[in-house]
Scaffold this motif. Sequence first.
Motif, PDB file in Angstrom:
ATOM      1  N   GLY A  24      51.346 -21.198  19.761  1.00  0.00           N
ATOM      2  CA  GLY A  24      50.056 -21.864  19.773  1.00  0.00           C
ATOM      3  C   GLY A  24      50.179 -23.340  20.042  1.00  0.00           C
ATOM      4  O   GLY A  24      50.550 -23.747  21.105  1.00  0.00           O
ATOM      5  N   SER A  25      49.871 -24.163  19.060  1.00  0.00           N
ATOM      6  CA  SER A  25      49.846 -25.592  19.275  1.00  0.00           C
ATOM      7  C   SER A  25      51.183 -26.141  19.688  1.00  0.00           C
ATOM      8  O   SER A  25      51.269 -27.136  20.372  1.00  0.00           O
ATOM      9  N   GLY A  26      52.234 -25.532  19.252  1.00  0.00           N
ATOM     10  CA  GLY A  26      53.543 -26.014  19.649  1.00  0.00           C
ATOM     11  C   GLY A  26      53.844 -25.715  21.081  1.00  0.00           C
ATOM     12  O   GLY A  26      54.747 -26.295  21.669  1.00  0.00           O
ATOM     13  N   GLY A  73      51.777 -28.388  -9.400  1.00  0.00           N
ATOM     14  CA  GLY A  73      50.336 -28.287  -9.202  1.00  0.00           C
ATOM     15  C   GLY A  73      49.846 -28.556  -7.793  1.00  0.00           C
ATOM     16  O   GLY A  73      48.642 -28.553  -7.544  1.00  0.00           O
ATOM     17  N   THR A  74      50.758 -28.808  -6.874  1.00  0.00           N
ATOM     18  CA  THR A  74      50.366 -29.056  -5.489  1.00  0.00           C
ATOM     19  C   THR A  74      51.119 -28.108  -4.554  1.00  0.00           C
ATOM     20  O   THR A  74      52.220 -27.651  -4.868  1.00  0.00           O
ATOM     21  N   LEU A  75      50.507 -27.818  -3.425  1.00  0.00           N
ATOM     22  CA  LEU A  75      51.152 -27.048  -2.370  1.00  0.00           C
ATOM     23  C   LEU A  75      51.297 -27.994  -1.188  1.00  0.00           C
ATOM     24  O   LEU A  75      50.316 -28.396  -0.567  1.00  0.00           O
ATOM     25  N   VAL A  76      52.531 -28.389  -0.905  1.00  0.00           N
ATOM     26  CA  VAL A  76      52.798 -29.384   0.128  1.00  0.00           C
ATOM     27  C   VAL A  76      52.935 -28.668   1.470  1.00  0.00           C
ATOM     28  O   VAL A  76      53.835 -27.848   1.667  1.00  0.00           O
ATOM     29  N   LEU A  77      52.033 -28.988   2.384  1.00  0.00           N
ATOM     30  CA  LEU A  77      51.894 -28.228   3.616  1.00  0.00           C
ATOM     31  C   LEU A  77      52.090 -29.095   4.858  1.00  0.00           C
ATOM     32  O   LEU A  77      51.570 -30.217   4.930  1.00  0.00           O
ATOM     33  N   GLY A  78      52.794 -28.556   5.833  1.00  0.00           N
ATOM     34  CA  GLY A  78      52.939 -29.211   7.119  1.00  0.00           C
ATOM     35  C   GLY A  78      51.981 -28.611   8.129  1.00  0.00           C
ATOM     36  O   GLY A  78      51.808 -27.394   8.175  1.00  0.00           O
ATOM     37  N   VAL A  79      51.339 -29.475   8.910  1.00  0.00           N
ATOM     38  CA  VAL A  79      50.497 -29.034  10.027  1.00  0.00           C
ATOM     39  C   VAL A  79      50.807 -29.928  11.222  1.00  0.00           C
ATOM     40  O   VAL A  79      51.221 -31.077  11.060  1.00  0.00           O
ATOM     41  N   SER A  80      50.613 -29.386  12.413  1.00  0.00           N
ATOM     42  CA  SER A  80      50.903 -30.166  13.610  1.00  0.00           C
ATOM     43  C   SER A  80      49.858 -31.259  13.804  1.00  0.00           C
ATOM     44  O   SER A  80      48.653 -30.996  13.757  1.00  0.00           O
ATOM     45  N   ALA A  81      50.328 -32.471  14.038  1.00  0.00           N
ATOM     46  CA  ALA A  81      49.419 -33.601  14.266  1.00  0.00           C
ATOM     47  C   ALA A  81      48.826 -33.570  15.665  1.00  0.00           C
ATOM     48  O   ALA A  81      47.916 -34.344  15.976  1.00  0.00           O
ATOM     49  N   ALA A  85      41.704 -28.285  18.757  1.00  0.00           N
ATOM     50  CA  ALA A  85      40.652 -27.557  18.051  1.00  0.00           C
ATOM     51  C   ALA A  85      40.642 -26.107  18.540  1.00  0.00           C
ATOM     52  O   ALA A  85      40.882 -25.857  19.715  1.00  0.00           O
ATOM     53  N   PRO A  86      40.430 -25.148  17.622  1.00  0.00           N
ATOM     54  CA  PRO A  86      39.971 -25.291  16.242  1.00  0.00           C
ATOM     55  C   PRO A  86      41.102 -25.120  15.228  1.00  0.00           C
ATOM     56  O   PRO A  86      40.850 -24.701  14.109  1.00  0.00           O
ATOM     57  N   LEU A  87      42.345 -25.423  15.596  1.00  0.00           N
ATOM     58  CA  LEU A  87      43.476 -25.143  14.706  1.00  0.00           C
ATOM     59  C   LEU A  87      43.529 -26.158  13.562  1.00  0.00           C
ATOM     60  O   LEU A  87      43.154 -25.855  12.446  1.00  0.00           O
ATOM     61  N   ALA A  88      44.037 -27.344  13.834  1.00  0.00           N
ATOM     62  CA  ALA A  88      44.021 -28.430  12.847  1.00  0.00           C
ATOM     63  C   ALA A  88      43.829 -29.711  13.631  1.00  0.00           C
ATOM     64  O   ALA A  88      44.669 -30.056  14.462  1.00  0.00           O
ATOM     65  N   PHE A  89      42.717 -30.397  13.395  1.00  0.00           N
ATOM     66  CA  PHE A  89      42.385 -31.571  14.189  1.00  0.00           C
ATOM     67  C   PHE A  89      41.521 -32.508  13.355  1.00  0.00           C
ATOM     68  O   PHE A  89      41.216 -32.212  12.196  1.00  0.00           O
ATOM     69  N   ARG A  90      41.159 -33.650  13.918  1.00  0.00           N
ATOM     70  CA  ARG A  90      40.417 -34.664  13.174  1.00  0.00           C
ATOM     71  C   ARG A  90      38.908 -34.478  13.340  1.00  0.00           C
ATOM     72  O   ARG A  90      38.432 -34.148  14.424  1.00  0.00           O
ATOM     73  N   ASN A 119      50.237 -32.588   5.470  1.00  0.00           N
ATOM     74  CA  ASN A 119      51.069 -33.599   6.120  1.00  0.00           C
ATOM     75  C   ASN A 119      51.068 -33.349   7.627  1.00  0.00           C
ATOM     76  O   ASN A 119      51.805 -32.502   8.119  1.00  0.00           O
ATOM     77  N   PRO A 120      50.233 -34.063   8.409  1.00  0.00           N
ATOM     78  CA  PRO A 120      50.233 -33.887   9.858  1.00  0.00           C
ATOM     79  C   PRO A 120      51.429 -34.607  10.489  1.00  0.00           C
ATOM     80  O   PRO A 120      51.602 -35.819  10.307  1.00  0.00           O
ATOM     81  N   VAL A 121      52.260 -33.864  11.197  1.00  0.00           N
ATOM     82  CA  VAL A 121      53.462 -34.434  11.820  1.00  0.00           C
ATOM     83  C   VAL A 121      53.656 -33.823  13.199  1.00  0.00           C
ATOM     84  O   VAL A 121      53.001 -32.848  13.563  1.00  0.00           O
ATOM     85  N   ALA A 122      54.575 -34.386  13.967  1.00  0.00           N
ATOM     86  CA  ALA A 122      54.920 -33.824  15.272  1.00  0.00           C
ATOM     87  C   ALA A 122      55.449 -32.405  15.090  1.00  0.00           C
ATOM     88  O   ALA A 122      56.067 -32.086  14.061  1.00  0.00           O
ATOM     89  N   TRP A 123      55.216 -31.566  16.096  1.00  0.00           N
ATOM     90  CA  TRP A 123      55.561 -30.142  16.005  1.00  0.00           C
ATOM     91  C   TRP A 123      56.996 -29.911  15.533  1.00  0.00           C
ATOM     92  O   TRP A 123      57.246 -29.145  14.610  1.00  0.00           O
TER      93      TRP A 123
END
Length: 325
Positions: A24-26, A73-81, A85-90, A119-123
């Motif tokens: 997908g986004s990658g 108490g937190t779930l630390v998640l990576g998403v592609s910056a 759309a509509p995956l993860a975007f601003r 955490n939005p980061v490069a693929w």
Amino acid sequence: MKTRRSLLAALASLTALGVLTACGSGDAAVDSVAPAEGKRSGGINLSPEQNRIHTPKVDALAGLLPEAVRKRGTLVLGVSATSNAPLAFRATDDKTLIGVEVDLATLVADALGLKPEFNPVAWENLFVGLDSGKYDAVFSNVTVTEERKEKYDFATYRLDDLAFEAKKGSGWTVKGPEDVAGKKIAVGSGTNQEKILVDWSAQNEKAGREPVDITYYQNTSDYYLALQSGRIDGYLGPNPVAAYHVLSAGQTEIVGKFSGAGAGLQGKIAATTKKDSGLVAAYAAALDHVIENGTYAKVLKRWGLDDEAVKKSEINPPGLPRTGN
């Protein structure tokens, strides 16, 4: 813009190295087209005020988590910056992270009684973060592959489909290689959809038909400008991006849809975690819970992805086969 012949040699090299994957986004050309208003046609809410769908904590599911994660108490998640759309975007404020991946990850965190931390980061840094233990999971349109299963565990949550997009009213339907013979098709370089298209072109030539005229552009907006102006006949890319564009812009249509894993296997998108992290069972159980209580379906519907729903989350199912060396 690059042409087919200038990149076939590079593609062959990538294939030999086993680099091509469906992600997908990658895989897609990535420059998200920023919305200019709070809502686009089709009623898609792109504002920072998302009124996101939530689900209550389930103690039995929380009990599946490693103790350290549960206590944190937190779930630390990576998403592609750089997702489209509509995956993860601003959102329209150019700050708030929104999209189907964000919504589904939030549901999983809710069910597990955790606060999601995105955490939005490069693929490429998504996998670096998993390897180092920085992220508990990646929700970023990652396809299950046999090669990835050596390092990561997967809990599936969407089908991985590719779509041919054409100008609205094209009267064209794509069911197989013969339907793209002689057509000018744009595709992202170094992607699994490119590999599929190159394979189809070779099949056409072997059958005495014209090859596919495969074309490449740098940015997603360039693909759509070329499509609208008639410089290309179609664009082959991830189905979520195509479905969103069709719904929001109203200028194109999907004329064919195929598994991102190619013929013979339905590709699956999955929550990805470091192998043996102890988290994958909790993710799968949480996904099954939100599938059963209907909140999962509501999330997919709000982003126009109803047709990518799964009936159950699978842990490490058969993935995209290794590319032969």
